[in-house]
Write a protein that holds these residues in place. Sequence first.
Motif, mmCIF file in Angstrom:
data_model
loop_
_atom_site.group_PDB
_atom_site.id
_atom_site.type_symbol
_atom_site.label_atom_id
_atom_site.label_comp_id
_atom_site.label_asym_id
_atom_site.label_seq_id
_atom_site.Cartn_x
_atom_site.Cartn_y
_atom_site.Cartn_z
ATOM 1 N N GLY A 101 6.583 8.419 -29.090
ATOM 2 C CA GLY A 101 7.363 9.393 -28.338
ATOM 3 C C GLY A 101 6.554 10.366 -27.511
ATOM 4 N N VAL A 102 5.240 10.114 -27.372
ATOM 5 C CA VAL A 102 4.369 10.999 -26.594
ATOM 6 C C VAL A 102 3.592 10.150 -25.593
ATOM 7 N N GLY A 103 3.664 10.508 -24.305
ATOM 8 C CA GLY A 103 2.928 9.739 -23.311
ATOM 9 C C GLY A 103 3.295 10.127 -21.894
ATOM 10 N N ILE A 104 2.791 9.351 -20.940
ATOM 11 C CA ILE A 104 3.091 9.558 -19.528
ATOM 12 C C ILE A 104 4.350 8.782 -19.179
ATOM 13 N N ARG A 105 5.270 9.437 -18.491
ATOM 14 C CA ARG A 105 6.528 8.811 -18.108
ATOM 15 C C ARG A 105 6.323 7.871 -16.921
ATOM 16 N N ASN A 106 6.920 6.692 -17.008
ATOM 17 C CA ASN A 106 7.051 5.784 -15.871
ATOM 18 C C ASN A 106 8.552 5.595 -15.661
ATOM 19 N N ASP A 107 9.108 6.346 -14.717
ATOM 20 C CA ASP A 107 10.551 6.347 -14.492
ATOM 21 C C ASP A 107 10.920 5.468 -13.305
ATOM 22 N N LYS A 121 2.527 20.673 -29.831
ATOM 23 C CA LYS A 121 1.240 21.016 -29.221
ATOM 24 C C LYS A 121 0.146 20.087 -29.738
ATOM 25 N N LYS A 122 0.117 19.869 -31.039
ATOM 26 C CA LYS A 122 -0.896 18.995 -31.631
ATOM 27 C C LYS A 122 -0.745 17.567 -31.119
ATOM 28 N N ALA A 123 0.497 17.087 -31.021
ATOM 29 C CA ALA A 123 0.742 15.729 -30.540
ATOM 30 C C ALA A 123 0.288 15.581 -29.093
ATOM 31 N N PHE A 124 0.554 16.607 -28.264
ATOM 32 C CA PHE A 124 0.158 16.529 -26.859
ATOM 33 C C PHE A 124 -1.354 16.571 -26.703
ATOM 34 N N VAL A 125 -2.023 17.450 -27.428
ATOM 35 C CA VAL A 125 -3.481 17.553 -27.328
ATOM 36 C C VAL A 125 -4.132 16.239 -27.752
ATOM 37 N N ASN A 126 -3.624 15.631 -28.822
ATOM 38 C CA ASN A 126 -4.166 14.340 -29.264
ATOM 39 C C ASN A 126 -3.952 13.270 -28.198
ATOM 40 N N PHE A 127 -2.773 13.299 -27.563
ATOM 41 C CA PHE A 127 -2.494 12.327 -26.504
ATOM 42 C C PHE A 127 -3.396 12.545 -25.296
ATOM 43 N N SER A 128 -3.642 13.809 -24.924
ATOM 44 C CA SER A 128 -4.446 14.111 -23.737
ATOM 45 C C SER A 128 -5.852 13.538 -23.850
ATOM 46 N N PHE A 184 0.842 -1.198 0.000
ATOM 47 C CA PHE A 184 0.000 0.000 0.000
ATOM 48 C C PHE A 184 0.876 1.247 0.000
ATOM 49 N N TYR A 185 0.632 2.120 -0.966
ATOM 50 C CA TYR A 185 1.316 3.409 -1.032
ATOM 51 C C TYR A 185 0.330 4.491 -0.585
ATOM 52 N N PRO A 186 0.696 5.318 0.393
ATOM 53 C CA PRO A 186 -0.243 6.330 0.896
ATOM 54 C C PRO A 186 -0.635 7.383 -0.136
ATOM 55 N N PHE A 187 0.250 7.632 -1.120
ATOM 56 C CA PHE A 187 -0.028 8.733 -2.045
ATOM 57 C C PHE A 187 0.514 8.412 -3.425
ATOM 58 N N ASN A 188 -0.264 8.720 -4.442
ATOM 59 C CA ASN A 188 0.172 8.596 -5.828
ATOM 60 C C ASN A 188 0.428 10.004 -6.356
ATOM 61 N N GLY A 189 1.647 10.291 -6.730
ATOM 62 C CA GLY A 189 2.029 11.653 -7.093
ATOM 63 C C GLY A 189 1.570 12.071 -8.474
ATOM 64 N N PRO A 190 1.779 13.330 -8.821
ATOM 65 C CA PRO A 190 1.369 13.842 -10.127
ATOM 66 C C PRO A 190 2.183 13.211 -11.254
ATOM 67 N N ALA A 191 1.544 13.073 -12.395
ATOM 68 C CA ALA A 191 2.202 12.459 -13.545
ATOM 69 C C ALA A 191 3.079 13.470 -14.271
ATOM 70 N N LYS A 192 3.972 12.944 -15.093
ATOM 71 C CA LYS A 192 4.824 13.779 -15.937
ATOM 72 C C LYS A 192 4.743 13.237 -17.359
ATOM 73 N N ALA A 193 4.617 14.138 -18.326
ATOM 74 C CA ALA A 193 4.478 13.736 -19.724
ATOM 75 C C ALA A 193 5.794 13.913 -20.473
ATOM 76 N N LYS A 194 5.975 13.076 -21.479
ATOM 77 C CA LYS A 194 7.085 13.224 -22.419
ATOM 78 C C LYS A 194 6.476 13.481 -23.792
ATOM 79 N N VAL A 195 6.796 14.611 -24.375
ATOM 80 C CA VAL A 195 6.316 14.954 -25.711
ATOM 81 C C VAL A 195 7.545 15.067 -26.608
ATOM 82 N N LYS A 196 7.844 13.963 -27.274
ATOM 83 C CA LYS A 196 9.067 13.854 -28.072
ATOM 84 C C LYS A 196 10.288 14.086 -27.176
ATOM 85 N N PHE A 197 10.952 15.230 -27.305
ATOM 86 C CA PHE A 197 12.163 15.510 -26.524
ATOM 87 C C PHE A 197 11.903 16.451 -25.351
#
Length: 217
Positions: free
Chosen positions: A111-117, A183-190, A14-27
């Motif tokens: 190359g566009v998505g949510i990072r899992n580091d 911008k277009k790639a990120f909006v489509n991903f969102s 059990f993890y008490p908190f799930n933190g905010p996500a971070k996106a990668k949009v190409k570079f």
Amino acid sequence: MLGATFTDVAIWIFYPFNGPAKAKVKFVNLPLGKIGEHIGDWEHATLRISNFNGELWKMFLSQHSGGVWIDACDLEFGGGGGGSNKPVAYASLHGHAMYAKPGLVLQGDDGVGIRNDTAKSKKVVDTGSGYEVIAAEYGDGDDGGGVAEPPWVNYLRKWGPKIDYSVDDDVKRIARLLPGPLKKAFVNFSRKIPDEVYGEDGPTGPKLKGNWSGDEN
């Protein structure tokens, strides 16, 4: 399990908190504000052990709403007296999805998505050094092998509050920072971000998960 060929040992964390996500949009890497935040997060790994020789056969690693089986030969091992005999899993930063190797796993495509580091660290959770057996199947008789479930296992409500909020402002704010093609790639991903990433909604406990009973899929 599986006709008494294997025994599955599920390890719940059990993890008490799930933190905010971070996106990668190409570079470009961008914080996603409140997107992905919620209180409470249950994750698990399952060890599939041979009933014939006691060897680890595979390990299941939960990842968001699913997971993946990893053959023992593809796992890393560490710790343990006299040798490295404990399978290692890496929990992603903020998201807690589990992976067999450190590095970046992108939840998206092209190359566009949510990072899992994940990364190697001296800070580890040794689940073998402190644990509680909370349930058992296929024990002798009908008493679950003599294992008494602790009261919290039967808490059937959510382990965190449900908070609805609009993320449109966050999406627009991030989009404004990006040049045209990105911008277009990120909006489509969102538009493809899973519903569970929007808003805050605490998870249910292990007993209400689909893989609580029977064989791990």
